[in-house]
Write a protein that holds these residues in place. Structure first.
Motif, PDB file in Angstrom:
ATOM      1  N   ASP A 121     -11.819 -19.060  -5.758  1.00 52.48           N
ATOM      2  CA  ASP A 121     -11.360 -17.687  -5.694  1.00 52.48           C
ATOM      3  C   ASP A 121     -10.724 -17.439  -4.320  1.00 52.48           C
ATOM      4  O   ASP A 121     -11.292 -17.788  -3.287  1.00 52.48           O
ATOM      5  CB  ASP A 121     -12.550 -16.763  -5.958  1.00 52.48           C
ATOM      6  CG  ASP A 121     -12.221 -15.313  -5.794  1.00 52.48           C
ATOM      7  OD1 ASP A 121     -12.509 -14.775  -4.715  1.00 52.48           O
ATOM      8  OD2 ASP A 121     -11.685 -14.733  -6.750  1.00 52.48           O
ATOM      9  N   ALA A 122      -9.562 -16.829  -4.316  1.00 54.26           N
ATOM     10  CA  ALA A 122      -8.813 -16.603  -3.080  1.00 54.26           C
ATOM     11  C   ALA A 122      -9.545 -15.692  -2.109  1.00 54.26           C
ATOM     12  O   ALA A 122      -9.499 -15.906  -0.890  1.00 54.26           O
ATOM     13  CB  ALA A 122      -7.437 -16.022  -3.404  1.00 54.26           C
ATOM     14  N   LEU A 123     -10.235 -14.690  -2.608  1.00 48.46           N
ATOM     15  CA  LEU A 123     -10.948 -13.773  -1.727  1.00 48.46           C
ATOM     16  C   LEU A 123     -12.134 -14.470  -1.063  1.00 48.46           C
ATOM     17  O   LEU A 123     -12.396 -14.275   0.134  1.00 48.46           O
ATOM     18  CB  LEU A 123     -11.408 -12.537  -2.500  1.00 48.46           C
ATOM     19  CG  LEU A 123     -11.931 -11.377  -1.671  1.00 48.46           C
ATOM     20  CD1 LEU A 123     -10.939 -10.965  -0.590  1.00 48.46           C
ATOM     21  CD2 LEU A 123     -12.244 -10.195  -2.569  1.00 48.46           C
ATOM     22  N   ALA A 124     -12.841 -15.302  -1.805  1.00 46.68           N
ATOM     23  CA  ALA A 124     -13.946 -16.074  -1.231  1.00 46.68           C
ATOM     24  C   ALA A 124     -13.418 -16.992  -0.134  1.00 46.68           C
ATOM     25  O   ALA A 124     -14.017 -17.096   0.955  1.00 46.68           O
ATOM     26  CB  ALA A 124     -14.646 -16.890  -2.306  1.00 46.68           C
ATOM     27  N   LEU A 125     -12.290 -17.639  -0.390  1.00 46.22           N
ATOM     28  CA  LEU A 125     -11.696 -18.530   0.605  1.00 46.22           C
ATOM     29  C   LEU A 125     -11.255 -17.761   1.847  1.00 46.22           C
ATOM     30  O   LEU A 125     -11.432 -18.230   2.973  1.00 46.22           O
ATOM     31  CB  LEU A 125     -10.507 -19.279  -0.003  1.00 46.22           C
ATOM     32  CG  LEU A 125      -9.830 -20.301   0.907  1.00 46.22           C
ATOM     33  CD1 LEU A 125     -10.808 -21.370   1.364  1.00 46.22           C
ATOM     34  CD2 LEU A 125      -8.641 -20.929   0.187  1.00 46.22           C
ATOM     35  N   ARG A 150     -21.255 -14.834  -1.673  1.00 47.21           N
ATOM     36  CA  ARG A 150     -21.416 -13.896  -2.785  1.00 47.21           C
ATOM     37  C   ARG A 150     -20.273 -14.022  -3.786  1.00 47.21           C
ATOM     38  O   ARG A 150     -20.461 -13.909  -4.997  1.00 47.21           O
ATOM     39  CB  ARG A 150     -21.489 -12.463  -2.254  1.00 47.21           C
ATOM     40  CG  ARG A 150     -21.834 -11.434  -3.319  1.00 47.21           C
ATOM     41  CD  ARG A 150     -21.737 -10.018  -2.816  1.00 47.21           C
ATOM     42  NE  ARG A 150     -20.363  -9.577  -2.635  1.00 47.21           N
ATOM     43  CZ  ARG A 150     -19.520  -9.253  -3.613  1.00 47.21           C
ATOM     44  NH1 ARG A 150     -19.889  -9.334  -4.861  1.00 47.21           N
ATOM     45  NH2 ARG A 150     -18.286  -8.851  -3.346  1.00 47.21           N
ATOM     46  N   LEU A 151     -19.086 -14.339  -3.258  1.00 43.34           N
ATOM     47  CA  LEU A 151     -17.896 -14.457  -4.108  1.00 43.34           C
ATOM     48  C   LEU A 151     -17.707 -15.847  -4.701  1.00 43.34           C
ATOM     49  O   LEU A 151     -16.746 -16.101  -5.408  1.00 43.34           O
ATOM     50  CB  LEU A 151     -16.650 -14.055  -3.309  1.00 43.34           C
ATOM     51  CG  LEU A 151     -16.588 -12.576  -2.915  1.00 43.34           C
ATOM     52  CD1 LEU A 151     -15.485 -12.338  -1.890  1.00 43.34           C
ATOM     53  CD2 LEU A 151     -16.377 -11.710  -4.148  1.00 43.34           C
ATOM     54  N   GLY A 152     -18.631 -16.775  -4.371  1.00 44.36           N
ATOM     55  CA  GLY A 152     -18.588 -18.078  -5.015  1.00 44.36           C
ATOM     56  C   GLY A 152     -18.420 -19.294  -4.117  1.00 44.36           C
ATOM     57  O   GLY A 152     -18.462 -20.414  -4.594  1.00 44.36           O
ATOM     58  N   ALA A 153     -18.217 -19.104  -2.828  1.00 43.85           N
ATOM     59  CA  ALA A 153     -18.104 -20.245  -1.899  1.00 43.85           C
ATOM     60  C   ALA A 153     -19.525 -20.670  -1.521  1.00 43.85           C
ATOM     61  O   ALA A 153     -20.018 -20.350  -0.450  1.00 43.85           O
ATOM     62  CB  ALA A 153     -17.296 -19.860  -0.667  1.00 43.85           C
ATOM     63  N   ASN A 154     -20.191 -21.381  -2.419  1.00 45.05           N
ATOM     64  CA  ASN A 154     -21.617 -21.645  -2.232  1.00 45.05           C
ATOM     65  C   ASN A 154     -21.986 -23.127  -2.248  1.00 45.05           C
ATOM     66  O   ASN A 154     -23.054 -23.495  -2.701  1.00 45.05           O
ATOM     67  CB  ASN A 154     -22.416 -20.886  -3.277  1.00 45.05           C
ATOM     68  CG  ASN A 154     -21.942 -21.182  -4.688  1.00 45.05           C
ATOM     69  OD1 ASN A 154     -21.183 -22.119  -4.914  1.00 45.05           O
ATOM     70  ND2 ASN A 154     -22.393 -20.381  -5.627  1.00 45.05           N
ATOM     71  N   ASP A 155     -21.122 -23.971  -1.737  1.00 43.40           N
ATOM     72  CA  ASP A 155     -21.382 -25.408  -1.651  1.00 43.40           C
ATOM     73  C   ASP A 155     -22.118 -25.691  -0.343  1.00 43.40           C
ATOM     74  O   ASP A 155     -21.508 -25.744   0.726  1.00 43.40           O
ATOM     75  CB  ASP A 155     -20.066 -26.176  -1.725  1.00 43.40           C
ATOM     76  CG  ASP A 155     -20.259 -27.678  -1.722  1.00 43.40           C
ATOM     77  OD1 ASP A 155     -21.320 -28.163  -1.283  1.00 43.40           O
ATOM     78  OD2 ASP A 155     -19.328 -28.379  -2.148  1.00 43.40           O
ATOM     79  N   ALA A 156     -23.436 -25.863  -0.424  1.00 41.66           N
ATOM     80  CA  ALA A 156     -24.253 -26.064   0.774  1.00 41.66           C
ATOM     81  C   ALA A 156     -23.814 -27.292   1.566  1.00 41.66           C
ATOM     82  O   ALA A 156     -23.828 -27.272   2.802  1.00 41.66           O
ATOM     83  CB  ALA A 156     -25.726 -26.174   0.391  1.00 41.66           C
ATOM     84  N   ASP A 157     -23.425 -28.358   0.879  1.00 44.19           N
ATOM     85  CA  ASP A 157     -22.978 -29.567   1.584  1.00 44.19           C
ATOM     86  C   ASP A 157     -21.725 -29.286   2.406  1.00 44.19           C
ATOM     87  O   ASP A 157     -21.621 -29.704   3.554  1.00 44.19           O
ATOM     88  CB  ASP A 157     -22.709 -30.705   0.602  1.00 44.19           C
ATOM     89  CG  ASP A 157     -23.979 -31.280   0.018  1.00 44.19           C
ATOM     90  OD1 ASP A 157     -25.039 -31.189   0.671  1.00 44.19           O
ATOM     91  OD2 ASP A 157     -23.915 -31.827  -1.096  1.00 44.19           O
ATOM     92  N   GLN A 158     -20.777 -28.577   1.826  1.00 45.92           N
ATOM     93  CA  GLN A 158     -19.542 -28.242   2.536  1.00 45.92           C
ATOM     94  C   GLN A 158     -19.839 -27.360   3.745  1.00 45.92           C
ATOM     95  O   GLN A 158     -19.310 -27.584   4.828  1.00 45.92           O
ATOM     96  CB  GLN A 158     -18.554 -27.533   1.609  1.00 45.92           C
ATOM     97  CG  GLN A 158     -17.314 -26.998   2.303  1.00 45.92           C
ATOM     98  CD  GLN A 158     -16.469 -28.068   2.971  1.00 45.92           C
ATOM     99  OE1 GLN A 158     -16.394 -29.191   2.498  1.00 45.92           O
ATOM    100  NE2 GLN A 158     -15.852 -27.728   4.075  1.00 45.92           N
ATOM    101  N   LEU A 159     -20.684 -26.368   3.565  1.00 48.75           N
ATOM    102  CA  LEU A 159     -21.039 -25.484   4.674  1.00 48.75           C
ATOM    103  C   LEU A 159     -21.662 -26.278   5.814  1.00 48.75           C
ATOM    104  O   LEU A 159     -21.343 -26.070   6.973  1.00 48.75           O
ATOM    105  CB  LEU A 159     -22.006 -24.395   4.208  1.00 48.75           C
ATOM    106  CG  LEU A 159     -21.455 -23.340   3.275  1.00 48.75           C
ATOM    107  CD1 LEU A 159     -22.580 -22.434   2.786  1.00 48.75           C
ATOM    108  CD2 LEU A 159     -20.391 -22.517   3.951  1.00 48.75           C
TER     109      LEU A 159
END
Length: 86
Positions: A1-5, A52-61
């Motif tokens: 999602d563009a807003l999450a990014l 909250r908007l979907g950027a929820n990849d713990a490994d990436q974070l």
């Protein structure tokens, strides 16, 4: 999602700037502790919104070098624990 990014990228920028750097490999520039804390607070707010908007990849974070300045903050572990990662 563009807003999450967009929120994720803003969190990265604010995180890096909280160190007094304009970019991850740039030279340090003096920054007032209060300003650094404000930038980290804003980074966490944007990161929470990105998640909250979907950027929820713990490994990436956990691997993102731009977010390393946030790792020493107690909110970091809570954030990752909420995603099921470390």
């Amino acid at each position: 999602d563009a807003l999450a990014l967009a929120h994720y990228n803003l969190a990265c920028i604010l995180s890096v700037h909280s160190t007094g750097r304009a970019a991850p490999n740039a030279a340090d520039v003096p920054i007032a502790p209060g300003d650094a804390a404000d930038l980290r607070d804003r980074a966490y707010a944007n990161l929470a919104e990105a998640i909250r908007l979907g950027a929820n990849d713990a490994d990436q974070l956990g691997k993102d070098a731009d977010l390393v300045p946030l790792h020493a903050d107690p909110r970091w572990e809570s954030l990752l624990a909420g995603l099921g990662g470390k």
